[in-house]
Design a protein around this motif. Structure first.
Motif, PDB file in Angstrom:
ATOM      1  N   UNK A  73       0.618  -1.295  -0.012  1.00 41.58           N
ATOM      2  CA  UNK A  73      -0.069   0.032  -0.222  1.00 41.58           C
ATOM      3  C   UNK A  73       0.716   1.033  -0.141  1.00 41.58           C
ATOM      4  N   UNK A  74       2.015   1.153   0.155  1.00 41.56           N
ATOM      5  CA  UNK A  74       2.916   2.226   0.264  1.00 41.56           C
ATOM      6  C   UNK A  74       3.830   1.853   0.929  1.00 41.56           C
ATOM      7  N   UNK A  75       5.015   3.077  -0.792  1.00 41.81           N
ATOM      8  CA  UNK A  75       6.634   2.473  -0.374  1.00 41.81           C
ATOM      9  C   UNK A  75       6.997   3.720   0.043  1.00 41.81           C
ATOM     10  N   UNK A  76       8.598   3.702   0.630  1.00 41.84           N
ATOM     11  CA  UNK A  76       8.932   4.665   0.778  1.00 41.84           C
ATOM     12  C   UNK A  76      10.782   4.926   0.116  1.00 41.84           C
ATOM     13  N   UNK A  77      10.577   5.810  -0.546  1.00 44.51           N
ATOM     14  CA  UNK A  77      11.936   5.901  -0.785  1.00 44.51           C
ATOM     15  C   UNK A  77      13.304   7.585  -0.432  1.00 44.51           C
ATOM     16  N   UNK A  78      13.986   6.699   0.057  1.00 49.82           N
ATOM     17  CA  UNK A  78      14.688   8.007   0.972  1.00 49.82           C
ATOM     18  C   UNK A  78      16.005   8.212   0.251  1.00 49.82           C
ATOM     19  N   UNK A 136       6.789   9.788  -0.921  1.00 51.21           N
ATOM     20  CA  UNK A 136       5.922   8.044  -0.834  1.00 51.21           C
ATOM     21  C   UNK A 136       5.285   7.668  -2.046  1.00 51.21           C
ATOM     22  N   UNK A 137       5.312   6.892  -1.847  1.00 54.56           N
ATOM     23  CA  UNK A 137       4.194   6.244  -3.462  1.00 54.56           C
ATOM     24  C   UNK A 137       3.338   4.933  -3.064  1.00 54.56           C
ATOM     25  N   UNK A 138       2.306   5.617  -3.922  1.00 54.68           N
ATOM     26  CA  UNK A 138       1.169   5.332  -3.062  1.00 54.68           C
ATOM     27  C   UNK A 138      -0.045   4.681  -4.308  1.00 54.68           C
ATOM     28  N   UNK A 139       0.126   5.362  -5.409  1.00 53.38           N
ATOM     29  CA  UNK A 139      -0.602   4.323  -6.462  1.00 53.38           C
ATOM     30  C   UNK A 139       0.411   3.237  -7.057  1.00 53.38           C
ATOM     31  N   UNK A 153       9.034  -1.377   1.047  1.00 53.69           N
ATOM     32  CA  UNK A 153       8.021  -1.181   0.540  1.00 53.69           C
ATOM     33  C   UNK A 153       7.065  -1.824   1.878  1.00 53.69           C
ATOM     34  N   UNK A 154       5.400  -1.163   2.203  1.00 48.90           N
ATOM     35  CA  UNK A 154       4.719  -1.412   3.384  1.00 48.90           C
ATOM     36  C   UNK A 154       3.198  -1.878   2.457  1.00 48.90           C
ATOM     37  N   UNK A 155       2.795  -3.273   4.412  1.00 47.49           N
ATOM     38  CA  UNK A 155       1.000  -3.659   3.591  1.00 47.49           C
ATOM     39  C   UNK A 155       0.378  -3.162   5.061  1.00 47.49           C
ATOM     40  N   UNK A 156      -0.672  -3.278   4.867  1.00 48.17           N
ATOM     41  CA  UNK A 156      -1.559  -3.696   6.475  1.00 48.17           C
ATOM     42  C   UNK A 156      -1.914  -4.995   6.679  1.00 48.17           C
ATOM     43  N   UNK A 157      -1.368  -5.135   8.256  1.00 47.21           N
ATOM     44  CA  UNK A 157      -2.005  -5.845   8.646  1.00 47.21           C
ATOM     45  C   UNK A 157      -2.994  -5.830   9.311  1.00 47.21           C
ATOM     46  N   UNK A 158      -3.045  -6.930  10.256  1.00 52.93           N
ATOM     47  CA  UNK A 158      -4.798  -7.650  10.916  1.00 52.93           C
ATOM     48  C   UNK A 158      -5.255  -6.668  11.331  1.00 52.93           C
TER      49      UNK A 158
END
Length: 174
Positions: free
Chosen positions: A82-87, A105-108, A137-142
């Motif tokens: 759902x999200x990628x943070x590039x630094x 932050x890349x969200x699309x 890269x991030x995802x949403x947990x439960x």
């Protein structure tokens, strides 16, 4: 630059005092007034010059960026991310945490590779330091919380030591 203006002002005052020591009081008051006028003119020119230089730097700052692409390993599906943070980071000091220069932050996240564009201020970049691109890269947990699932596992150098302004990076678990 303001220190230079103050230093020049002090120099002009000292010169005017030296001139005053060599002339009579009536003439010295005229010299001091004319030197004060010249001092103000020099100060105005230096301030104007500083404004022009800063305007040029602001224009330059707005146009410089590091670009590249992000690819993900098959360990996580693109739909989960759902999200990628590039630094853009400075990692010059081995025994210290990195210094964050800027982050996007890349969200699309639908098709790969994703492109990124990280603007940076060229005035903070020094050739002898080491800069690189890092990402997660991030995802949403439960519990509806962001959890990092993929990382850059190697260094992607940019901006110094002959590296360019582009980095094509790969994120994986290991």
């Amino acid at each position: 630059m303001i220190r230079i203006i103050k230093a020049l002002s002090i120099i002009l005052v000292l010169l005017s005092q030296a001139c005053n020591d060599n002339v009579d009081k009536e003439a010295s008051s005229v010299n001091v007034e004319s030197i004060a006028v010249e001092n103000k003119a020099v100060e105005t020119m230096l301030v104007d010059s500083l404004a022009v230089n800063n305007a040029g730097k602001q224009t330059q700052t707005q146009t410089l960026s590091v670009t590249g692409t992000v690819n993900l390993s098959d360990e996580v599906s693109v739909e989960e991310v759902v999200l990628i943070k590039v630094q853009l980071i400075d990692h010059s000091l081995a025994d210290a945490p990195f210094v964050l220069i800027n982050e996007v932050e890349l969200t699309n996240i639908s098709t790969l590779p994703l492109t990124f564009n990280i603007p940076y201020d060229p005035n903070v970049i020094e050739e002898y330091r080491s800069y690189s691109i890092s990402a997660k890269a991030y995802k949403m947990n439960d519990k509806n919380e962001l959890v990092s699932v993929l990382y850059t596992t190697q260094t992607y150098p940019v901006l110094s030591h002959g590296a360019g302004v582009r980095a094509d990076i790969y994120l994986s678990k290991y």
